[in-house]
Write a protein that holds these residues in place. Structure first.
Motif, short mmCIF file in Angstrom:
data_model
loop_
_atom_site.label_atom_id
_atom_site.label_comp_id
_atom_site.label_asym_id
_atom_site.label_seq_id
_atom_site.Cartn_x
_atom_site.Cartn_y
_atom_site.Cartn_z
N ILE A 33 29.30 -25.87 24.66
CA ILE A 33 29.76 -25.36 25.95
C ILE A 33 30.95 -24.45 25.73
N GLU A 34 31.00 -23.40 26.50
CA GLU A 34 32.15 -22.50 26.44
C GLU A 34 32.75 -22.36 27.82
N ASP A 35 34.08 -22.25 27.85
CA ASP A 35 34.76 -21.90 29.09
C ASP A 35 35.42 -20.54 28.87
N LEU A 36 36.31 -20.15 29.72
CA LEU A 36 36.94 -18.84 29.61
C LEU A 36 37.79 -18.69 28.35
N ASN A 37 38.21 -19.81 27.75
CA ASN A 37 39.06 -19.78 26.55
C ASN A 37 38.28 -19.97 25.25
N GLY A 38 36.98 -20.15 25.33
CA GLY A 38 36.19 -20.36 24.13
C GLY A 38 35.44 -21.69 24.18
N GLU A 39 35.09 -22.19 22.99
CA GLU A 39 34.29 -23.41 22.93
C GLU A 39 35.07 -24.61 23.45
N MET A 40 34.34 -25.46 24.19
CA MET A 40 34.91 -26.68 24.75
C MET A 40 34.05 -27.85 24.28
N PRO A 41 34.58 -28.75 23.45
CA PRO A 41 33.78 -29.89 22.98
C PRO A 41 33.30 -30.74 24.17
N VAL A 42 32.04 -31.11 24.14
CA VAL A 42 31.44 -31.86 25.24
C VAL A 42 32.18 -33.18 25.46
N ASP A 43 32.65 -33.81 24.39
CA ASP A 43 33.33 -35.10 24.55
C ASP A 43 34.72 -34.97 25.18
N LEU A 44 35.22 -33.75 25.39
CA LEU A 44 36.50 -33.55 26.05
C LEU A 44 36.35 -33.13 27.52
N LEU A 45 35.12 -33.01 27.98
CA LEU A 45 34.89 -32.62 29.38
C LEU A 45 35.26 -33.76 30.32
N SER A 46 35.70 -33.42 31.51
CA SER A 46 35.93 -34.45 32.53
C SER A 46 34.59 -35.08 32.91
N ALA A 47 34.66 -36.23 33.56
CA ALA A 47 33.42 -36.91 33.97
C ALA A 47 32.59 -36.03 34.90
N GLY A 48 33.24 -35.33 35.82
CA GLY A 48 32.52 -34.46 36.75
C GLY A 48 31.87 -33.28 36.06
N THR A 49 32.58 -32.67 35.11
CA THR A 49 32.01 -31.54 34.38
C THR A 49 30.86 -32.02 33.49
N TYR A 50 31.03 -33.18 32.86
CA TYR A 50 29.96 -33.74 32.04
C TYR A 50 28.72 -33.97 32.89
N ASP A 51 28.91 -34.53 34.10
CA ASP A 51 27.77 -34.74 35.00
C ASP A 51 27.13 -33.42 35.40
N SER A 52 27.93 -32.38 35.56
CA SER A 52 27.40 -31.05 35.87
C SER A 52 26.54 -30.53 34.72
N VAL A 74 14.27 -38.36 38.29
CA VAL A 74 14.99 -39.42 38.98
C VAL A 74 16.47 -39.25 38.65
N LEU A 75 17.29 -39.12 39.69
CA LEU A 75 18.73 -38.94 39.52
C LEU A 75 19.44 -40.13 40.16
N ASP A 76 20.29 -40.79 39.40
CA ASP A 76 20.98 -41.97 39.89
C ASP A 76 22.46 -41.66 40.14
N ASP A 77 22.77 -41.31 41.38
CA ASP A 77 24.15 -41.09 41.83
C ASP A 77 24.95 -40.19 40.90
N CYS A 78 24.35 -39.11 40.48
CA CYS A 78 24.98 -38.22 39.50
C CYS A 78 26.01 -37.26 40.11
N LEU A 79 26.28 -37.38 41.40
CA LEU A 79 27.26 -36.49 42.04
C LEU A 79 28.59 -37.17 42.30
N VAL A 80 28.72 -38.42 41.93
CA VAL A 80 29.90 -39.22 42.25
C VAL A 80 31.20 -38.59 41.75
N ASP A 81 31.21 -38.08 40.54
CA ASP A 81 32.44 -37.57 39.93
C ASP A 81 32.66 -36.07 40.12
N LEU A 82 31.80 -35.41 40.88
CA LEU A 82 31.96 -33.97 41.09
C LEU A 82 32.97 -33.70 42.19
#
Length: 123
Positions: A33-52, A74-82
């Protein structure tokens, strides 16, 4: 793999309002994953971004496997942390996909159920 990566990038950028995009998905489905600053490790994403990220990946796979519709997810409450903006985008995305695919969504939040619409079954 390229159409899958392109769809994933499009969906992730849609949900996150362009803040995140993908650089790569390898054959083992490791995601860069990349953001505006470059690569972003998936394990450092917030819960909401990870769910996204996982929602974008699920829908990318669904479209890739069932490109003519007819599949389901089937999606199980995957919007909770957004956050509210991402939740609105995700609801639009879910409703768009519901036109071609069957979406089964479980939630304990009546507001989320109302936002999604569809056939609501209360247990």
């Amino acid at each position: 793999m390229e159409p899958l990566v392109q769809e994933f990038t499009r969906l992730l950028e849609t949900i996150t309002h362009g803040k995140y995009k993908t650089g790569e998905i390898d054959e083992d489905f490791n995601i860069r994953i990349e953001d505006l600053n470059g690569e972003m490790p998936v394990d450092l994403l917030s819960a909401g971004t990870y769910d996204s990220v996982t929602l974008a990946l699920r829908f990318s796979l669904l479209k890739h496997i069932f490109n003519n519709g007819g599949g389901y997810v089937v999606l199980d409450d995957c919007l909770v942390d957004l956050d509210p903006k991402r939740k609105d985008q995700a609801v639009r995305l879910i409703n768009d996909f519901a036109e071609d695919f069957q979406i089964i969504f479980t939630t304990c939040d009546p507001e989320t159920a109302k936002m999604l619409g569809g056939n609501i079954i209360e247990l």
